[in-house]
Motif scaffolding. Structure first.
Motif, PDB file in Angstrom:
ATOM      1  N   TYR A 214     -30.390 -40.828  12.793  1.00  0.00           N
ATOM      2  CA  TYR A 214     -29.420 -39.735  12.884  1.00  0.00           C
ATOM      3  C   TYR A 214     -29.599 -38.936  14.173  1.00  0.00           C
ATOM      4  O   TYR A 214     -30.673 -38.905  14.763  1.00  0.00           O
ATOM      5  N   ASN A 215     -28.514 -38.291  14.546  1.00  0.00           N
ATOM      6  CA  ASN A 215     -28.538 -37.352  15.651  1.00  0.00           C
ATOM      7  C   ASN A 215     -27.361 -36.416  15.462  1.00  0.00           C
ATOM      8  O   ASN A 215     -26.589 -36.568  14.517  1.00  0.00           O
ATOM      9  N   GLU A 216     -27.226 -35.449  16.322  1.00  0.00           N
ATOM     10  CA  GLU A 216     -26.078 -34.555  16.254  1.00  0.00           C
ATOM     11  C   GLU A 216     -25.503 -34.396  17.648  1.00  0.00           C
ATOM     12  O   GLU A 216     -26.206 -34.538  18.658  1.00  0.00           O
ATOM     13  N   VAL A 217     -24.212 -34.140  17.703  1.00  0.00           N
ATOM     14  CA  VAL A 217     -23.531 -34.038  18.986  1.00  0.00           C
ATOM     15  C   VAL A 217     -22.733 -32.744  19.041  1.00  0.00           C
ATOM     16  O   VAL A 217     -22.087 -32.350  18.061  1.00  0.00           O
ATOM     17  N   ASP A 218     -22.814 -32.077  20.168  1.00  0.00           N
ATOM     18  CA  ASP A 218     -22.030 -30.872  20.426  1.00  0.00           C
ATOM     19  C   ASP A 218     -20.648 -31.321  20.916  1.00  0.00           C
ATOM     20  O   ASP A 218     -20.518 -31.908  21.987  1.00  0.00           O
ATOM     21  N   MET A 219     -19.613 -31.038  20.132  1.00  0.00           N
ATOM     22  CA  MET A 219     -18.268 -31.527  20.429  1.00  0.00           C
ATOM     23  C   MET A 219     -17.477 -30.592  21.345  1.00  0.00           C
ATOM     24  O   MET A 219     -16.276 -30.797  21.553  1.00  0.00           O
ATOM     25  N   THR A 220     -18.128 -29.589  21.908  1.00  0.00           N
ATOM     26  CA  THR A 220     -17.419 -28.606  22.734  1.00  0.00           C
ATOM     27  C   THR A 220     -16.661 -29.250  23.891  1.00  0.00           C
ATOM     28  O   THR A 220     -15.460 -28.987  24.099  1.00  0.00           O
ATOM     29  N   ALA A 221     -17.323 -30.102  24.662  1.00  0.00           N
ATOM     30  CA  ALA A 221     -16.699 -30.697  25.848  1.00  0.00           C
ATOM     31  C   ALA A 221     -15.511 -31.583  25.479  1.00  0.00           C
ATOM     32  O   ALA A 221     -14.460 -31.534  26.129  1.00  0.00           O
ATOM     33  N   VAL A 222     -15.672 -32.396  24.438  1.00  0.00           N
ATOM     34  CA  VAL A 222     -14.581 -33.279  24.014  1.00  0.00           C
ATOM     35  C   VAL A 222     -13.393 -32.462  23.520  1.00  0.00           C
ATOM     36  O   VAL A 222     -12.233 -32.754  23.855  1.00  0.00           O
ATOM     37  N   MET A 223     -13.672 -31.429  22.732  1.00  0.00           N
ATOM     38  CA  MET A 223     -12.579 -30.610  22.189  1.00  0.00           C
ATOM     39  C   MET A 223     -11.844 -29.857  23.297  1.00  0.00           C
ATOM     40  O   MET A 223     -10.611 -29.758  23.281  1.00  0.00           O
ATOM     41  N   GLU A 224     -12.570 -29.361  24.276  1.00  0.00           N
ATOM     42  CA  GLU A 224     -11.927 -28.666  25.390  1.00  0.00           C
ATOM     43  C   GLU A 224     -11.075 -29.619  26.219  1.00  0.00           C
ATOM     44  O   GLU A 224      -9.947 -29.293  26.607  1.00  0.00           O
ATOM     45  N   LEU A 225     -11.612 -30.811  26.484  1.00  0.00           N
ATOM     46  CA  LEU A 225     -10.875 -31.799  27.270  1.00  0.00           C
ATOM     47  C   LEU A 225      -9.616 -32.243  26.523  1.00  0.00           C
ATOM     48  O   LEU A 225      -8.535 -32.376  27.110  1.00  0.00           O
ATOM     49  N   ARG A 226      -9.769 -32.439  25.232  1.00  0.00           N
ATOM     50  CA  ARG A 226      -8.621 -32.859  24.410  1.00  0.00           C
ATOM     51  C   ARG A 226      -7.553 -31.771  24.367  1.00  0.00           C
ATOM     52  O   ARG A 226      -6.351 -32.054  24.512  1.00  0.00           O
ATOM     53  N   ASN A 227      -7.961 -30.548  24.158  1.00  0.00           N
ATOM     54  CA  ASN A 227      -6.988 -29.449  24.090  1.00  0.00           C
ATOM     55  C   ASN A 227      -6.262 -29.253  25.421  1.00  0.00           C
ATOM     56  O   ASN A 227      -5.074 -28.900  25.451  1.00  0.00           O
ATOM     57  N   GLU A 228      -6.973 -29.507  26.520  1.00  0.00           N
ATOM     58  CA  GLU A 228      -6.375 -29.302  27.832  1.00  0.00           C
ATOM     59  C   GLU A 228      -5.328 -30.354  28.166  1.00  0.00           C
ATOM     60  O   GLU A 228      -4.302 -30.057  28.791  1.00  0.00           O
ATOM     61  N   TYR A 229      -5.568 -31.594  27.748  1.00  0.00           N
ATOM     62  CA  TYR A 229      -4.704 -32.688  28.186  1.00  0.00           C
ATOM     63  C   TYR A 229      -3.882 -33.345  27.078  1.00  0.00           C
ATOM     64  O   TYR A 229      -3.122 -34.274  27.360  1.00  0.00           O
ATOM     65  N   LYS A 230      -4.008 -32.902  25.824  1.00  0.00           N
ATOM     66  CA  LYS A 230      -3.346 -33.630  24.743  1.00  0.00           C
ATOM     67  C   LYS A 230      -1.822 -33.628  24.874  1.00  0.00           C
ATOM     68  O   LYS A 230      -1.165 -34.643  24.594  1.00  0.00           O
ATOM     69  N   ALA A 231      -1.227 -32.508  25.314  1.00  0.00           N
ATOM     70  CA  ALA A 231       0.235 -32.452  25.462  1.00  0.00           C
ATOM     71  C   ALA A 231       0.694 -33.388  26.576  1.00  0.00           C
ATOM     72  O   ALA A 231       1.658 -34.155  26.411  1.00  0.00           O
ATOM     73  N   LEU A 232       0.021 -33.353  27.719  1.00  0.00           N
ATOM     74  CA  LEU A 232       0.360 -34.220  28.839  1.00  0.00           C
ATOM     75  C   LEU A 232       0.113 -35.688  28.487  1.00  0.00           C
ATOM     76  O   LEU A 232       0.903 -36.573  28.856  1.00  0.00           O
ATOM     77  N   PHE A 233      -0.959 -35.939  27.767  1.00  0.00           N
ATOM     78  CA  PHE A 233      -1.317 -37.302  27.356  1.00  0.00           C
ATOM     79  C   PHE A 233      -0.219 -37.882  26.468  1.00  0.00           C
ATOM     80  O   PHE A 233       0.232 -39.021  26.661  1.00  0.00           O
ATOM     81  N   GLU A 234       0.221 -37.091  25.473  1.00  0.00           N
ATOM     82  CA  GLU A 234       1.251 -37.576  24.549  1.00  0.00           C
ATOM     83  C   GLU A 234       2.582 -37.773  25.257  1.00  0.00           C
ATOM     84  O   GLU A 234       3.326 -38.725  24.972  1.00  0.00           O
ATOM     85  N   LYS A 235       2.890 -36.895  26.194  1.00  0.00           N
ATOM     86  CA  LYS A 235       4.155 -37.003  26.925  1.00  0.00           C
ATOM     87  C   LYS A 235       4.189 -38.271  27.779  1.00  0.00           C
ATOM     88  O   LYS A 235       5.224 -38.956  27.862  1.00  0.00           O
ATOM     89  N   LYS A 236       3.073 -38.607  28.391  1.00  0.00           N
ATOM     90  CA  LYS A 236       3.038 -39.772  29.269  1.00  0.00           C
ATOM     91  C   LYS A 236       2.896 -41.082  28.504  1.00  0.00           C
ATOM     92  O   LYS A 236       3.552 -42.083  28.823  1.00  0.00           O
TER      93      LYS A 236
END
Length: 414
Positions: A214-236
């Motif tokens: 087992y291990n644990e992961v801090d999802m902060t970076a992934v969540m920030e990256l996803r929130n920043e680009y999800k609209a543009l990603f879906e549009k393209k």
């Protein structure tokens, strides 16, 4: 003229099926390619069409029966259906060609029926019949190797000497139930899919030296990256940006460094795979299925998301084919969608590793000497210790953690 309807080829490693539903009953008119029945295998559901137009004259395998590949399901009488009587003149050539294309045995029209009659009249060897009677063997217990399937004495001896399944493999008998409780219970036969899930998961426990780290992961970076680009990603790209593509890319990255987790044992050999066919576990109303994203190591984020979305729709609609679920080299299971905080996933044989994702939960973490609230996820890697050492398993999980906490590492192959 009567045409046989037989069990079609079911796919790699699938040798039998259960007759789930008959859509027609004896006497019903059927058209060419009209669905007659539905077969349930341990992986997918297979529909069986009528090879010719006519009347369903006889059903040989009833609902609930287990049938093998090329087993006889039914008989269709050609040209007997009132609605289909007009094209009777050219029916000599047309249906014959269609039957030749759909008949699993590949034999010319009429031969299967004749062979079936011949086999029914075949007399087993007297010595074989006597030996079968002495040992309480039925005709179906012995496979005949003589002419037209005739059972010989050697066939009976071979059946008697065949190793018997261990008694310990039988499930324990259910304990007695009071009459009051029995009236409030419902007994439902397990589907073939559920039986296969139960068998394969137990085989994984019995066969592999399974261990989980087992291990644990801090999802902060992934969540920030996803929130920043999800609209543009879906549009393209026309598809939503989810977390699964990040985890898939992170696992591909880690598998390159620890190839043992992407390998499998074949006898006394280890098969290393220079590709990643990523299995994505999906829960459906009928049970857990694992569609495979082939060559995930050569895909970008958009391709992975589209493939996962397509497979998810097919899984929910029951439209997955055999090819969709074969050949996986590693599996990701996301229990977090159901709220799971921690679990130990079971291997999907013959694979040597499976990654378990879990619920993202905010927790206080020590960051640079300060307590901060971070979105954290527990990760679990179950692996076959026969091929994967502890060092390799931990290294794999750490590489996944590093790639998710700093997605830039994926772009720079670090």
């Amino acid at each position: 003229m009567s045409t046989e309807v037989r069990v079609p080829t079911l796919g790699e490693s699938v040798s039998e099926a259960t007759v789930a539903t008959w859509f027609k009953k004896p006497g019903d008119a059927v058209a060419v390619d009209e669905m007659l029945c539905e077969l349930e295998t341990d992986k997918v559901t297979v529909e069986v069409p009528s090879p010719v137009a006519g009347t369903l004259s006889e059903i040989v395998a009833n609902e609930g029966d287990t049938v093998g590949v090329d087993a006889l399901l039914a008989q269709v009488s050609e040209g007997d259906a009132p609605a289909k009587s007009e094209p009777e003149a050219p029916a000599e050539d047309g249906p014959k060609e269609q039957q030749a294309a759909t008949n699993v045995s590949g034999e010319p029209e009429g031969e299967p029926a004749e062979k079936g009659e011949a086999k029914g009249d075949t007399e087993d060897a007297p010595s074989a019949k006597k030996l079968m009677a002495e040992n309480d063997l039925k005709a179906g217990d012995v496979k005949g190797t003589g002419k037209d399937g005739r059972v010989m004495k050697e066939d009976v001896l071979k059946a008697l000497n065949a190793p018997k399944p261990a008694e310990t493999s039988k499930p324990a008998a259910r304990g007695p139930v009071s009459s009051d409780d029995a009236d409030r219970e419902e007994r439902v036969k397990m589907t073939r899919l559920r039986q296969t899930i139960a068998r394969r998961l137990k085989e994984a426990q019995n066969t592999a030296a399974m261990l989980t780290t087992y291990n644990e992961v801090d999802m902060t970076a992934v969540m920030e990256l996803r929130n920043e680009y999800k609209a543009l990603f879906e549009k393209k790209h026309g598809v939503k940006l989810g977390f699964m593509s990040f985890f898939t890319k992170a696992c591909v990255h880690a598998l390159k460094e620890v190839p043992d987790v992407n390998a499998e044992i074949d006898g006394d050999h280890v098969v290393y795979k220079n590709y990643v066919h990523m299995g994505i576990a999906v829960g459906t109303p009928t049970g857990l299925v694992v569609p495979v994203i082939r060559n995930a190591d050569s895909m970008g984020f958009a391709e992975i998301e589209k493939s996962i979305a397509d497979m998810g729709v097919k899984a929910r609609d029951g439209k997955l084919s055999m090819a969709d679920m074969q050949g996986g080299s590693f599996t990701i299971s996301n229990g977090g969608v159901y709220g799971s905080l921690m679990s130990s996933p079971i291997l999907n044989p013959p694979q040597s590793g499976i990654l378990g994702m879990h619920k993202i939960q905010e927790r206080p973490m020590a960051i640079n000497g300060k307590v901060e609230i971070r979105p954290m996820m527990y990760l679990a890697l179950s692996y076959d210790h026969r091929i994967v050492d502890g060092k390799g398993a931990v290294t794999f999980l750490v590489r996944v953690k590093e790639a998710l906490e700093d997605p830039r590492r994926l772009l720079m192959d670090l």
